[in-house]
Motif scaffolding. Structure first.
Motif, PDB file in Angstrom:
ATOM      1  N   ARG A 183      -7.952   1.353   2.305  1.00 27.95           N
ATOM      2  CA  ARG A 183      -6.521   1.566   2.508  1.00 27.95           C
ATOM      3  C   ARG A 183      -5.876   2.173   1.271  1.00 27.95           C
ATOM      4  O   ARG A 183      -4.990   3.033   1.377  1.00 27.95           O
ATOM      5  N   ALA A 184      -6.311   1.742   0.103  1.00 24.77           N
ATOM      6  CA  ALA A 184      -5.797   2.345  -1.131  1.00 24.77           C
ATOM      7  C   ALA A 184      -6.154   3.827  -1.187  1.00 24.77           C
ATOM      8  O   ALA A 184      -5.330   4.672  -1.556  1.00 24.77           O
TER       9      ALA A 184
ATOM     10  N   TYR B 284      -4.642   1.341  -7.693  1.00 29.21           N
ATOM     11  CA  TYR B 284      -5.327   0.164  -7.156  1.00 29.21           C
ATOM     12  C   TYR B 284      -6.461  -0.210  -8.108  1.00 29.21           C
ATOM     13  O   TYR B 284      -7.271   0.653  -8.497  1.00 29.21           O
TER      14      TYR B 284
ATOM     15  N   ASN C 197      -4.053   5.874   1.112  1.00 28.25           N
ATOM     16  CA  ASN C 197      -2.686   5.971   0.606  1.00 28.25           C
ATOM     17  C   ASN C 197      -2.617   6.736  -0.711  1.00 28.25           C
ATOM     18  O   ASN C 197      -1.584   6.712  -1.388  1.00 28.25           O
TER      19      ASN C 197
ATOM     20  N   PHE D 181       0.830  -1.210   0.000  1.00 33.02           N
ATOM     21  CA  PHE D 181       0.000   0.000   0.000  1.00 33.02           C
ATOM     22  C   PHE D 181       0.863   1.257   0.000  1.00 33.02           C
ATOM     23  O   PHE D 181       0.457   2.290  -0.536  1.00 33.02           O
TER      24      PHE D 181
ATOM     25  N   SER E 218      -9.058  -3.339   1.645  1.00 30.13           N
ATOM     26  CA  SER E 218      -8.089  -2.889   0.643  1.00 30.13           C
ATOM     27  C   SER E 218      -8.491  -1.597  -0.051  1.00 30.13           C
ATOM     28  O   SER E 218      -7.626  -0.742  -0.309  1.00 30.13           O
TER      29      SER E 218
END
Length: 479
Positions: free
Chosen positions: A406-407, A391, A410, A385, A403
């Motif tokens: 979190r992507a 992503y 980030n 990440f 995910s």
């Protein structure tokens, strides 16, 4: 925050949450990023809460001053039993103040536990006697609830644990498996609150006195008054108990604020209509779902009350406009993966899974621009990440390791197909495709232009209703 310290933040207001789910957590995080230091209180029965978030029931279960509560001093036999229990728990590796793992709950002699990454079971030989449920936390296999079954397999009571490993409540069921009552304990294992689910009333024993409250609203109002929060500005996220409580307390001159977090609906809820008519202590309705806001306004909700207002996200880094693309999946059903990989040879595709990978997916490892990570560790996911700037939300299976969120945090640009999106909230409509050709064309174009990439990252943040901490600070200041 200790109860005795709450008078130090008078004027900050109170964040009153109906229950603690992801959206409620995002709201609390937004407040904290703006410097809010007032109390955050959850009115639901859930007390498996993160640090800084307080349960109404846990607050009401404690004495306001040091007192000797009837029954708090254990008799000799009780002390002996407690010492045996503490020895067993210590032998199982549990340290008080930390969450209990699945193998650290008390069991009768010769019973045993089996568990996997999603839940656990308790057996008396081959007879199922309990089910273990894990807390919503990054730490794996921390227990939140344990259902205990009778001989017929019916749940008879449920033990509830907090993130410090304390048994804080026990729900009792009748012979038909229906909830009957719930007992709440203090940190000395003394029963302090009994809520009757049939009548709705609560019996609370504190400071040597036993009182009856007709419902949860009465208990919440009495508790907030005792904490010195009468007349504070209330920020809340539900038209249920938080609204009822806010209406019973004295109103702050700036008025209260509702953060509406539900999805779009075809009507304006009755309690919200009361607010919009001016018959409430609430002066603003801030809608945290763009479609919901559009629907409310189209149904005639006044723009003087209703407006969109998102979250102050904690972005972890900037996008470096690199070549690395991340896909997280626990299945080999990844939409158009071969076509995308083949069309973008100058980009590196990192495919990570918590589980082993099938032969079909492992075959992609022969591609020069593909890297595979079966049974990836937490550290591997964290690195991916951090290192990847794109992503693709294109796996058909369930989302893993949060995910997509979190992507987003980030600052990875997220693209997906209309039939594979797991969390549309974090994906701009311009980045959702019906076929791989459109996705490949956008990826190729943005990969070659940092200015265009920055523009599209802005679209992504706007779609997720990104607010600045300063916007929250202005709100908290009554502006």
């Amino acid at each position: 925050m200790e109860r005795r310290d709450w008078d130090k933040v008078s004027g900050e207001g109170v964040l009153l949450l109906d229950h603690y789910d992801e959206m409620a957590g995002m709201l609390a995080d937004s407040f904290w990023r703006a410097g809010f230091s007032g109390p955050v209180i959850v009115l639901s029965e859930d007390a498996c809460l993160p640090e800084g978030v307080h349960s109404l029931y846990r607050l009401a279960a404690g004495d306001s001053v040091a007192s000797t509560f009837p029954g708090a001093v254990r008799e000799a036999g009780e002390r002996d039993a407690a010492q045996v229990r503490d020895y067993r728990l210590a032998h199982a590796g549990w340290t008080p103040g930390t969450g209990r793992h699945f193998n650290q709950i008390e069991l009768p002699d010769y019973w045993e536990i089996t568990a996997d990454g999603t839940s656990g079971k308790v057996f008396d030989r081959n007879h199922l006697r309990g089910r273990i449920f894990y807390a919503r936390t990054e730490a794996s296999r921390i227990v939140s609830d344990v259902d205990w079954l009778d001989e017929a397999g019916t749940v008879r009571f449920t033990d509830h644990y907090d993130l410090q490993g304390q048994l804080y409540a026990r729900t009792t069921f009748n012979e038909r498996g229906e909830r009957f009552c719930c007992s709440w304990f203090d940190d000395r294992d003394c029963e302090r609150i009994v809520e009757n689910y049939v009548t709705g009333d609560l019996i609370v024993s504190r400071n040597g006195v036993t009182r009856r409250y007709r419902n949860r609203t009465e208990l919440a109002v009495a508790t907030l008054r005792e904490l010195g929060l009468e007349g504070q500005r209330i920020f809340y996220n539900s038209l249920s108990y938080p609204l009822f409580v806010s209406e019973r307390l004295a109103m702050h001159p700036a008025g209260n604020v509702l953060f509406w977090q539900e999805g779009p609906r075809n009507d304006i809820p009755g309690n919200m209509q009361m607010i919009l008519r001016g018959g409430s202590h609430t002066r603003q309705v801030l809608v945290q779902n763009a479609q919901s806001c559009q629907m409310l306004l189209s149904l005639g909700a006044s723009g003087d009350y209703v407006r969109p207002f998102g979250f102050a996200y904690g972005f972890e880094r900037d996008n470096a406009a690199g070549d690395d693309v991340l896909v997280c999946t626990n299945s080999d059903q990844i939409e158009a993966l071969g076509q995308i990989v083949g069309a973008l040879p100058n980009m590196r595709f990192h495919i990570a899974a918590v589980t082993e990978m099938s032969g079909k997916l492992m075959a992609f490892g022969s591609q020069p621009n593909v890297r595979l990570y079966p049974v990836a560790s937490k550290a591997t996911f964290a690195r991916l990440f951090q290192d990847c700037d794109w992503y693709l939300d294109i796996n058909r299976g369930s989302e893993i390791v949060s995910s997509v969120k979190r992507a987003f945090l980030n600052n990875q640009l997220i693209l997906g197909f209309s039939n594979t999106l797991h969390r549309p909230r974090y994906v701009s409509p311009e980045h959702v495709f019906d076929d791989a050709d459109g996705m490949v064309a956008l990826l190729r174009g943005l990969h070659s232009s940092q200015d265009e990439l920055r523009k599209h990252l802005g679209l992504q943040r706007a779609a997720a209703m990104t607010e600045s901490p300063e916007a929250y600070r202005r709100l908290l200041g009554g502006r």
